[in-house]
Design a protein around this motif. Structure first.
Motif, mmCIF file in Angstrom:
data_model
loop_
_atom_site.group_PDB
_atom_site.id
_atom_site.type_symbol
_atom_site.label_atom_id
_atom_site.label_comp_id
_atom_site.label_asym_id
_atom_site.label_seq_id
_atom_site.Cartn_x
_atom_site.Cartn_y
_atom_site.Cartn_z
ATOM 1 N N GLN A 79 50.398 -27.411 63.536
ATOM 2 C CA GLN A 79 48.975 -27.154 63.769
ATOM 3 C C GLN A 79 48.316 -26.542 62.532
ATOM 4 N N MET A 80 49.053 -25.663 61.857
ATOM 5 C CA MET A 80 48.528 -25.046 60.638
ATOM 6 C C MET A 80 48.320 -26.093 59.554
ATOM 7 N N ASP A 81 49.230 -27.060 59.480
ATOM 8 C CA ASP A 81 49.083 -28.157 58.508
ATOM 9 C C ASP A 81 47.814 -28.961 58.790
ATOM 10 N N ARG A 82 47.524 -29.164 60.084
ATOM 11 C CA ARG A 82 46.320 -29.912 60.469
ATOM 12 C C ARG A 82 45.055 -29.171 60.026
ATOM 13 N N ILE A 83 45.095 -27.845 60.185
ATOM 14 C CA ILE A 83 43.943 -27.041 59.768
ATOM 15 C C ILE A 83 43.815 -27.051 58.246
ATOM 16 N N ARG A 118 43.625 -15.130 56.773
ATOM 17 C CA ARG A 118 43.810 -16.128 57.831
ATOM 18 C C ARG A 118 43.581 -15.545 59.225
ATOM 19 N N GLU A 119 44.123 -14.350 59.468
ATOM 20 C CA GLU A 119 44.022 -13.784 60.813
ATOM 21 C C GLU A 119 42.609 -13.359 61.165
ATOM 22 N N LEU A 120 41.743 -13.222 60.159
ATOM 23 C CA LEU A 120 40.354 -12.856 60.427
ATOM 24 C C LEU A 120 39.505 -14.067 60.784
ATOM 25 N N CYS A 121 39.775 -15.214 60.154
ATOM 26 C CA CYS A 121 38.893 -16.363 60.402
ATOM 27 C C CYS A 121 39.592 -17.544 61.065
ATOM 28 N N MET A 122 40.886 -17.430 61.330
ATOM 29 C CA MET A 122 41.626 -18.492 62.013
ATOM 30 C C MET A 122 42.425 -17.913 63.177
ATOM 31 N N PRO A 123 42.706 -18.719 64.206
ATOM 32 C CA PRO A 123 43.499 -18.209 65.333
ATOM 33 C C PRO A 123 44.926 -17.897 64.901
ATOM 34 N N VAL A 124 45.539 -16.958 65.600
ATOM 35 C CA VAL A 124 46.935 -16.609 65.293
ATOM 36 C C VAL A 124 47.863 -17.375 66.236
ATOM 37 N N GLY A 125 49.133 -17.426 65.868
ATOM 38 C CA GLY A 125 50.141 -18.022 66.747
ATOM 39 C C GLY A 125 50.203 -19.532 66.721
ATOM 40 N N GLU A 131 42.156 -30.998 70.216
ATOM 41 C CA GLU A 131 43.605 -31.153 70.243
ATOM 42 C C GLU A 131 44.351 -29.811 70.200
ATOM 43 N N VAL A 132 43.755 -28.833 69.548
ATOM 44 C CA VAL A 132 44.398 -27.517 69.404
ATOM 45 C C VAL A 132 43.585 -26.495 70.185
ATOM 46 N N ASN A 133 44.057 -26.163 71.378
ATOM 47 C CA ASN A 133 43.313 -25.268 72.263
ATOM 48 C C ASN A 133 43.022 -23.908 71.635
ATOM 49 N N ALA A 134 43.985 -23.402 70.878
ATOM 50 C CA ALA A 134 43.805 -22.079 70.256
ATOM 51 C C ALA A 134 42.632 -22.097 69.279
ATOM 52 N N LEU A 135 42.431 -23.215 68.597
ATOM 53 C CA LEU A 135 41.319 -23.328 67.648
ATOM 54 C C LEU A 135 39.990 -23.376 68.396
ATOM 55 N N GLN A 136 39.953 -24.147 69.485
ATOM 56 C CA GLN A 136 38.736 -24.222 70.288
ATOM 57 C C GLN A 136 38.373 -22.846 70.836
ATOM 58 N N HIS A 137 39.368 -22.134 71.327
ATOM 59 C CA HIS A 137 39.148 -20.796 71.860
ATOM 60 C C HIS A 137 38.613 -19.865 70.768
ATOM 61 N N HIS A 138 39.164 -20.006 69.559
ATOM 62 C CA HIS A 138 38.748 -19.151 68.448
ATOM 63 C C HIS A 138 37.299 -19.435 68.060
ATOM 64 N N VAL A 139 36.919 -20.714 68.010
ATOM 65 C CA VAL A 139 35.530 -21.080 67.685
ATOM 66 C C VAL A 139 34.580 -20.485 68.713
ATOM 67 N N HIS A 140 34.964 -20.546 69.997
ATOM 68 C CA HIS A 140 34.135 -19.952 71.048
ATOM 69 C C HIS A 140 34.024 -18.437 70.878
ATOM 70 N N LYS A 141 35.119 -17.805 70.464
ATOM 71 C CA LYS A 141 35.091 -16.364 70.236
ATOM 72 C C LYS A 141 34.144 -15.998 69.104
ATOM 73 N N VAL A 142 34.176 -16.804 68.041
ATOM 74 C CA VAL A 142 33.287 -16.568 66.891
ATOM 75 C C VAL A 142 31.826 -16.694 67.324
ATOM 76 N N MET A 143 31.526 -17.732 68.130
ATOM 77 C CA MET A 143 30.158 -17.923 68.612
ATOM 78 C C MET A 143 29.734 -16.772 69.525
ATOM 79 N N SER A 144 30.639 -16.342 70.380
ATOM 80 C CA SER A 144 30.344 -15.240 71.290
ATOM 81 C C SER A 144 30.081 -13.961 70.519
ATOM 82 N N ARG A 145 30.866 -13.733 69.474
ATOM 83 C CA ARG A 145 30.683 -12.537 68.643
ATOM 84 C C ARG A 145 29.296 -12.536 68.014
#
Length: 240
Positions: free
Chosen positions: A28-32, A16-23, A125-139
């Protein structure tokens, strides 16, 4: 290649911590968990998606190893990357709503399917998820820049050293050894990725072994001198 009906529970996944945001909160986890509805199994040699196929989902690799490749004008396959458990694959399809490469399993694999329309909706709706997707794209962008540097300015020994170090670093992040790895790809596929002929890849592996830098037994590689491998690379940044 129909989708498996096993219910995915991201919250219980050891990747989870490798492909999903933490915290994230439990809500929110249920939504994912609802968004990542299914898993898909791909046999070794099978395609997760092909160049030209409609883009509908991103995929989180749960088990297994993939290569992405594009066909060159003369009909050869050019390997563009190798992806492993905990990494996201399928980003190439976002720009034109269709995939621009083939994704082939190098061993039996399982992926979690993330429908992109649901991912976009939930990201709003979940800012942490949006940020994580952007991080994946940036990587992915950084990885491509690294590959360009690798192919543009490095000698064969430097290219292979960077490749091996990057691979073992990524595997170590998943709990594997810092010095041993099993190559899921062939020498020919490594050569295609690194812009080297098969003979050059084989010769460079042999030289590394003769110099006591690595130990090679078929696909099993043991790194004996990490410092020496690192010293071969001009740039501090390995290509992904």
């Amino acid at each position: 290649m129909t989708a498996n009906t096993i219910k995915v529970v991201c919250s219980n996944c050891n990747l989870r911590e490798l492909c999903m945001p933490v915290g994230l909160s439990s809500e929110q986890m249920d939504r994912i968990d609802e968004m990542v509805a299914t898993r898909r199994k791909i046999k070794r040699g099978g395609a997760l998606f092909r160049n030209g196929e409609a883009f509908t989902s991103l995929y989180a690799i749960r088990t297994g190893f993939f290569k992405t490749s594009v066909a060159t004008e003369d009909g050869r396959d050019q390997v563009t990357g190798f992806q492993m458990a905990g990494e996201i694959i399928g980003l190439d399809g976002i720009v034109n709503d269709q995939h621009s490469c083939d994704a082939i399993a190098l061993e039996d694999a399982e992926v979690c399917v993330m429908p992109y329309s649901k991912l976009e909706e939930l990201s709003r709706e979940v800012n942490a998820l949006q940020h994580h997707v952007h991080k994946v794209m940036s990587r992915e962008i950084v990885r491509e820049h690294g590959v360009m540097l690798l192919l543009g300015s490095m000698r064969a020994e430097e290219r292979l050293a960077a490749f091996l170090l990057n691979l073992v670093q990524r595997l170590h992040a998943r709990g594997f050894s810092q010095s041993e790895l099993i190559l899921r790809m062939t020498r020919e596929e490594i050569g295609s990725y690194l812009g080297l002929k098969l003979e050059t890849v084989s010769r460079t592996f042999s030289k590394f072994a003769d110099d006591g830098v690595i130990e090679v037994k078929q696909r099993h590689v043991r790194i004996l001198d990490t410092h020496k491998l690192q010293s071969m690379i001009n740039s501090q940044q390995c290509a992904a």
